[in-house]
Design an enzyme around this catalytic site. Structure first.
Site, PDB file in Angstrom:
ATOM      1  N   GLU A 109       0.581  -1.297  -0.043  1.00 18.97           N
ATOM      2  CA  GLU A 109      -0.074  -0.145  -0.178  1.00 18.97           C
ATOM      3  C   GLU A 109       0.754   1.190  -0.001  1.00 18.97           C
ATOM      4  O   GLU A 109       1.985   1.506   0.520  1.00 18.97           O
ATOM      5  CB  GLU A 109      -1.175   0.177   1.257  1.00 18.97           C
ATOM      6  CG  GLU A 109      -1.663   1.407   1.448  1.00 18.97           C
ATOM      7  CD  GLU A 109      -2.907   1.351   2.303  1.00 18.97           C
ATOM      8  OE1 GLU A 109      -2.931   0.389   3.000  1.00 18.97           O
ATOM      9  OE2 GLU A 109      -3.751   1.964   2.016  1.00 18.97           O
ATOM     10  N   CYS A 132      -6.703   1.111   2.241  1.00 18.80           N
ATOM     11  CA  CYS A 132      -7.482   2.452   2.215  1.00 18.80           C
ATOM     12  C   CYS A 132      -7.224   3.097   0.986  1.00 18.80           C
ATOM     13  O   CYS A 132      -8.195   3.771   0.475  1.00 18.80           O
ATOM     14  CB  CYS A 132      -7.311   3.194   3.616  1.00 18.80           C
ATOM     15  SG  CYS A 132      -8.283   2.278   4.994  1.00 18.80           S
ATOM     16  N   ASN A 145     -12.321  -3.083   0.096  1.00 19.86           N
ATOM     17  CA  ASN A 145     -11.257  -3.052   1.181  1.00 19.86           C
ATOM     18  C   ASN A 145     -12.005  -3.045   2.395  1.00 19.86           C
ATOM     19  O   ASN A 145     -12.264  -1.961   2.465  1.00 19.86           O
ATOM     20  CB  ASN A 145     -10.060  -2.098   0.917  1.00 19.86           C
ATOM     21  CG  ASN A 145      -9.526  -2.077   2.031  1.00 19.86           C
ATOM     22  OD1 ASN A 145      -8.519  -3.037   2.392  1.00 19.86           O
ATOM     23  ND2 ASN A 145      -9.153  -0.896   2.736  1.00 19.86           N
ATOM     24  N   GLU A 146     -12.308  -3.933   3.204  1.00 22.80           N
ATOM     25  CA  GLU A 146     -12.566  -3.899   4.559  1.00 22.80           C
ATOM     26  C   GLU A 146     -13.816  -2.710   4.806  1.00 22.80           C
ATOM     27  O   GLU A 146     -13.712  -2.204   5.707  1.00 22.80           O
ATOM     28  CB  GLU A 146     -11.595  -3.537   5.396  1.00 22.80           C
ATOM     29  CG  GLU A 146     -10.622  -2.585   5.357  1.00 22.80           C
ATOM     30  CD  GLU A 146      -9.879  -2.368   6.699  1.00 22.80           C
ATOM     31  OE1 GLU A 146      -8.995  -3.343   7.124  1.00 22.80           O
ATOM     32  OE2 GLU A 146      -9.975  -1.313   7.351  1.00 22.80           O
TER      33      GLU A 146
END
Ligand code: AHR
Length: 871
Positions: A267, A469, A596-597
């Protein structure tokens, strides 16, 4: 699906000892009591929903000090996530509805529903007021079976009351103004532990309160287990003597497991890309840094960032008229009246150079005054020392890219780069760039060789990118769009990095895919599920603003285009674009992560389903990975799994950052997963101690847990520790696997566990039986074994973890196996628990059908045995 064994034991324990147990009624227990539901103001109202009970409404007992039964997930961490004056309402059908205010300025309230006051369905945040706030929400029944939600609004200076009605808490009527006197004002004020709290009171069956108390006790028990650390090993294992163990590997009991088990999670967090893996040495090369990258908090974070003027007769400004590309609006205007003046770039904390090495310099230049000029380009030291120089000519009236090579005359970590026009006049400069020629595999626009090699050395089977994120972004406009990250660098669209800095996207999809190919890892792009991060601040309350449905077809098309770009042949529209970037051969994309989550709610489900169905229909060859929230439990986890199961999503992405105690006590997490449901990609995990510290203790707890992942390799298909990279001095998240600065790479101990697993993975699991001379549960849970066979090398690999403070004298028996070499490679990673510098050591050992192997205290041992013929 749940961690039933621990819960079952506990429930039995609690019921057995409980004076309130439903199975052992006490004659004097009340039939019903009062339940008070409230939220404290502690931590700016972020402690969530609490309960207290009373028989007389005079004296109240809280259920666990600050025990949180429902947590507000609205908006950004650190500012939002607040629950103010919750109001609990029991509907005629017995369901509980809770509404609460979120802050003092938003015209939005929160709603959640529960059957038992323990498990809460997804929260919603209806926007009911445009320019006013929404305080002290309360619910009442309408005679027609609808519900009325009313609130006070004060933001415009006057106190007014409004209400909406709803039948389902999903769609609401427009807000109506009410007379203040029409408010029922049902909130009560109650003294709890000396503080006056605001909430609601209900008369409820005693059993309900008892179930809440049992839940609290269960949580307290597991928290205590999960907080066990090696610090208390000297007490826990005070009289522990070294153990004996026999490990019997049963060759007749085998199962196929995933050969994709170890991958990496990349990330762009902690300066992992710009200033990190992406080898560009100049910061803000495109003059696109913007105040908005840091939401205006840092006034120096603008188009000038990292640049300064040198010399007297020089002036520097930023312009955007006739820029190189609309995605790259800003450029530098350098006016020289006295030669010697110029522009200097500081790099990312300086520029690290090595004596004798070559560096590629390039710049887009334009001569508005049409006076042909030479630009002197120099690497300089802090005191102006000349570390190497070259010149380029600027002669074109329109934008033109010019290039030159600089050779460093000496090694330095704090060099700077200056561009000094040799003639007075004006030049426009953009995309001023400096790359080492020694990038990973010598690629142009390449990756930092040492960092890329450290990643390659993990032998990852896949690379997930671009996050995290970062993939779903801070608000809709910040969703990472892959199309903005491919093509000529000057046409890519830079964007604010959600972690508070800037992404040039010079390291874009092409570079990610290329890196994957070069190190033999499968590319795993993760795209947003049509919703931004639920923790977004920009654009309102996180996910409640998904991509408008009218734009979703285009978004879905972008996803399909990505597959064509990666895999289509050169005659397809997007395959041709890939080929033009220099890669005519398809990239062989097999996986796509969607989401994503995310907060799992209707907005998510609608968009996820659209994307999933489109990919499934058009590209059944692609394995889609769904998402089940940021935790190993809770609403997003449960609801995410429900959607994935319903849609038959092939894999889901689980995330959990936990303590070593959690990993020790949850080794059975996947043992009882339903094998008919989606498989698991454990996409983000890390073990950390308080203060988010990592060391031998955390590394061993990950090694221990990974033995369980291998044991469950028929359901756990992929894993990746997160995050991967962190630059010293620019770290937003800890722990990370590899720390670095401009000239050093500092892998953590945890890195070596990943490496040992990555380099010693297998595709067949062999059942082994572990007999310990001490049967104590705490001892048993700290010794773990996994035996796999790798069909490519035909090697048998035995992994053994000892998290005890004493050695385990082990006898390894290889039953039913004859044909293997008599010597094997043994690698041991060991140290005291606090050791952060431990490194694996390798030697050769003799092996036979039965051989001894001592497992040192706090150690991870990997034995790799060559089989001579398949057996
Ligand atoms: O790994 C860091 C962050 O942790 C990721 O961006 C996010 O997915 C998770 O919360």
């Amino acid at each position: 699906m749940k961690r039933t064994s621990l819960l079952l034991c506990l429930t039995v324990l609690l019921i057995g000892h409980s004076t309130f147990g439903a199975d052992t009624p006490i004659s004097n227990q009340p039939d019903s009591v009062y339940l008070f539901t409230y939220a404290t103001i502690k931590n700016s109202n972020t402690n969530g929903l609490h309960y207290a009970w009373s028989t007389d409404q005079e004296s109240w007992t809280s259920i666990g000090p600050e025990m949180r039964f429902l947590f507000c997930d609205y908006g950004r961490w650190g500012v939002e996530k607040r629950m103010i004056t919750p109001f609990l309402f029991r509907a005629a059908d017995g369901k509980w509805h809770c509404v609460w205010s979120l802050n003092e300025h938003t015209g939005t309230f929160a709603h959640a529903e529960s059957k038992d006051l323990i498990y809460w369905l997804p929260q919603t945040y209806p926007i009911v007021m445009k320019d006013n706030n929404c305080l002290e929400t309360e619910i009442s029944n309408d005679p027609d079976g609808k519900y009325t939600i009313s609130w006070l609004s004060t933001a415009n200076g006057t106190k007014k009351t409004y209400s909406v009605t709803t039948a389902d808490f999903k769609s609401y009527s427009p807000a109506n103004e009410l007379a203040l006197s029409d408010r029922l004002n049902q909130h009560k004020k109650i003294q709890i532990s000396g503080n006056t709290e605001t909430g609601t009171v209900h008369k409820v069956a005693w059993e309900l309160v008892e179930s809440l108390m049992n839940k609290q006790k269960l949580n307290a028990y597991r928290d205590q287990q999960w907080s066990e650390t090696t610090k208390t090993d000297s007490i826990r294992f005070a009289s522990q003597k070294p153990l004996n163990a026999t490990i019997t590997v049963d060759n007749s009991k085998q199962k196929k497991i995933s050969d994709m088990m170890i991958g990496v999670f990349f990330e762009d967090i902690n300066y992992a890309a710009d200033g990190g893996l992406y080898a560009e040495l100049l910061q803000n090369r495109d003059f696109e840094y913007a105040l908005s990258d840091k939401e205006g908090r840092d006034k120096s974070w603008n188009s000038n960032k990292s640049w300064r003027l040198k010399g007297n007769g020089a002036a520097f400004s930023i312009d955007s008229v006739s820029s190189i590309h609309p995605n790259n609006l800003h450029y530098a205007v350098l006016k020289i009246t006295e030669t010697g003046g110029g522009l200097v770039n500081e790099g990312f904390d300086g520029i690290a150079i090595k004596s004798g090495e070559k560096y590629d310099f390039s710049v887009f230049v334009r001569n508005p005054d049409q006076k042909s000029k030479k630009l002197l380009v120099r690497l300089i030291g802090k005191n102006g020392e000349n570390y190497g120089e070259t010149t380029v000519s600027a002669s074109a009236a329109g934008w033109k890219k010019v290039e030159a090579i600089l050779t460093a005359k000496q090694t330095a970590t704090d060099a700077q780069l200056e561009v000094v026009p040799q003639t007075a006049g004006t030049v426009h400069l953009d995309m001023i760039s400096l790359f080492p020629q020694k990038t990973f595999n010598g690629r142009k626009n390449g990756l930092r060789a040492d960092l890329a090699q450290t990643i390659a050395d993990l032998h990852p089977r896949f690379i997930r990118f671009p996050g995290g994120c970062v993939a779903h972004g801070d608000g809709l406009d910040n969703i990472y769009r892959w199309k903005n990250t491919v093509g000529p660098l000057e046409s890519r669209k830079p964007l604010k990095n959600l972690w508070g800095y800037h992404q040039t996207v010079g390291l874009g999809y092409f570079e990610y895919f290329q890196f994957c190919e070069e190190i033999g890892a499968a590319p795993l792009p993760v795209i947003a599920a049509g919703v931004p991060c639920q923790n977004s601040a920009t654009g309102g309350a996180g996910q409640q603003g998904g991509i408008p449905m009218c734009d979703m077809d285009d978004y879905v098309q972008d996803v399909l285009d990505l597959i064509e770009w990666a895999n289509g042949n050169v005659t397809t529209k997007w395959g041709k674009i890939r080929a033009e970037s220099g890669h005519p051969k398809p990239f062989n994309l097999k996986y796509i992560g969607i989401g994503n989550e995310d907060l799992i709610n209707d907005i998510f489900e609608e968009r996820f389903t659209m994307i999933f169905n489109a990919v499934k229909e058009k590209h059944p060859e692609i394995t889609v990975i769904g998402t089940v929230g940021p935790s190993f439990e809770g609403t997003d986890y449960v609801e995410g799994w429900k959607i994935a199961t319903k849609l038959q999503v092939p894999l889901v992405d689980e995330h959990y950052y936990q303590s070593p105690g959690w990993f020790i006590h949850n080794q059975d997490y996947y043992d009882k997963y339903d094998r008919t449901k989606p498989k698991v990609y454990l996409g983000e995990y890390a073990s950390h101690l308080p203060g988010r510290v990592t060391n031998i203790e955390t590394a061993l707890s990950e090694a221990l847990y990974l033995t369980a992942c291998e044991r469950n390799g028929d359901v756990v298909s992929m894993t990746s520790y997160a995050p991967l990279l962190a630059k010293e001095g620019h770290t937003q998240w800890n722990p990370d696997l590899i720390y670095f600065n401009n000239s050093e790479v500092k892998p953590t101990v945890d890195y070596f566990v990943q490496q040992l697993y990555g380099q010693n993975s297998g595709d067949t699991y062999l059942v082994s039986d572990v007999k310990l001379s001490d049967k104590n549960e705490s001892v048993r849970k700290r010794v773990a074994v996994s035996v796999v066979c790798d069909s490519k090398s035909n090697d048998l690999i035995v992994k053994m973890v000892n998290m005890l403070p004493v050695a385990v004298n082990t006898n390894v028996r290889l039953d039913g196996m004859n044909n293997f070499s008599s010597s094997a490679t043994r690698t041991v990673l060991t140290g005291i628990p606090t050791d952060k510098k431990a490194r694996p050591a390798t030697d050769e050992i003799a092996v036979s059908g039965e051989f001894p192997c001592n497992l040192p205290a706090y150690s991870f041992t990997v034995i790799r045995i060559k089989k001579t013929i398949d057996n």
